[in-house]
Structures are given as structure tokens and as C-alpha cells.
Motif scaffolding. Sequence first.
Motif, PDB file in Angstrom:
ATOM      1  N   ALA A  85      -8.165   3.397  -2.383  1.00 48.73           N
ATOM      2  CA  ALA A  85      -7.426   3.043  -3.598  1.00 48.73           C
ATOM      3  C   ALA A  85      -7.596   1.556  -3.917  1.00 48.73           C
ATOM      4  CB  ALA A  85      -5.950   3.379  -3.421  1.00 48.73           C
ATOM      5  N   ALA A  86      -7.516   1.240  -5.191  1.00 49.11           N
ATOM      6  CA  ALA A  86      -7.641  -0.140  -5.662  1.00 49.11           C
ATOM      7  C   ALA A  86      -6.414  -0.962  -5.264  1.00 49.11           C
ATOM      8  CB  ALA A  86      -7.806  -0.153  -7.178  1.00 49.11           C
ATOM      9  N   THR A 116     -14.697  -0.829  -4.143  1.00 53.47           N
ATOM     10  CA  THR A 116     -13.765  -0.277  -5.125  1.00 53.47           C
ATOM     11  C   THR A 116     -12.408  -0.019  -4.498  1.00 53.47           C
ATOM     12  OG1 THR A 116     -14.509   1.967  -4.647  1.00 53.47           O
ATOM     13  CG2 THR A 116     -15.601   0.809  -6.476  1.00 53.47           C
ATOM     14  N   GLY A 117     -12.264  -0.268  -3.201  1.00 51.92           N
ATOM     15  CA  GLY A 117     -11.021  -0.020  -2.484  1.00 51.92           C
ATOM     16  C   GLY A 117     -10.291  -1.304  -2.129  1.00 51.92           C
ATOM     17  N   THR A 127      -5.401   8.607  -3.973  1.00 51.03           N
ATOM     18  CA  THR A 127      -6.761   9.046  -4.323  1.00 51.03           C
ATOM     19  C   THR A 127      -6.962  10.493  -3.867  1.00 51.03           C
ATOM     20  OG1 THR A 127      -7.616   8.141  -2.258  1.00 51.03           O
ATOM     21  CG2 THR A 127      -7.751   6.716  -4.197  1.00 51.03           C
ATOM     22  N   PRO A 128      -6.200  11.431  -4.425  1.00 55.52           N
ATOM     23  CA  PRO A 128      -6.265  12.811  -3.930  1.00 55.52           C
ATOM     24  C   PRO A 128      -7.645  13.464  -4.071  1.00 55.52           C
ATOM     25  CG  PRO A 128      -4.936  12.692  -5.930  1.00 55.52           C
ATOM     26  CD  PRO A 128      -5.258  11.276  -5.527  1.00 55.52           C
TER      27      PRO A 128
END
Length: 164
Positions: free
Chosen positions: A28-29, A112-113, A155-156
Motif C-alpha cells: 500500500a502507498a 509503489t509501496g 490492497t485486497p
Amino acid sequence: MARALRPVTLDFIDSAPIRMAFTTTARAAPGAVYRALAEEVTGWPRWFGAVTLARPTQGGAGREIRLRGGVRFQETIMAADPEQRYAYRVDGTNAPGVLALLEEWRLDPAGTGTRVRWTFAADGNAPFRLALTMAQAGLGLSFRQAVRSLDGLLTPQASRRGRQ
């Protein structure tokens, strides 16, 4: 609350007698991770297994936290820097032996994380220090599992792809 702790400032993160830092990466961001930490406080029990209750207090300037086993904390938010850092000081607890406690969550972009670093800074009597030192591996595991659970909530689709 059983007793008040010594109030400390943010520099306690670097000067505490006991300092433990754990790092992991989330897909996740940073903005999403920060929101879950700082803005969606009541959601902590959904992703941090040790937490049974989390609620904002003092109009959002503090938090009440309850852990499995009955430990309770009254906290003051010390830093809330969107997408970068979230830190809080424990002002009162029923946990024995602890004299001062500050926790900091640092968030850094990682592709991106997000690279998530949790620092646990504490002071306490000799039995508390020994117990905390012995619990270090368990705290690290709990942190990594919590971030993994949070990441799964944030982020499912990526979680499902990773299991296929």
C-alpha cells in the motif's frame, strides 16, 4: 488508569534506555498506511492482533488503547505528519514496571509501496527491561503480522493475486 508515566518528548526515540526498531514493507502507498494509522484509529483491532480497542480521545489529540491480556494505555499524539510519521507517548498505563514509553511509525516510499518502520522506545525498572528485551522477537513478529494484515485490507486485489 493505574499510574501516570514520565512525560517524554520526541527525542526520546533516540535517547531511550530501551529502543527497538522493526521494519517491513507494505504494498500500500504511504498515504493509505498513514490514514489507517492516524486517521482511522478505531480500525486498529481489525489489523493489529494485539489491540482489542482503539479510540481517539481529547478531540483526536490522544488515544485509548487496550491490548489482549488487559493492558491499557492512555496516549498523547506527539507527531502526525501525513504520509511520513505517526508517533504517540503513553501517559498512563496499568502495565507494571514501565516508566516512559514512546512509539513512532515512520513511512517511506518504497517503489509503489511503503517501507514501514516502528520504533518502540521505553524506560522501566529492571524486571520490565528484562521482560521487554526477552519479548523483542515477539514484538517484531507482531509488528510484521500487523503490517501484513493492514496491507491485506488496503490492497485486497494484490493479496488475492499473491495467493493464487
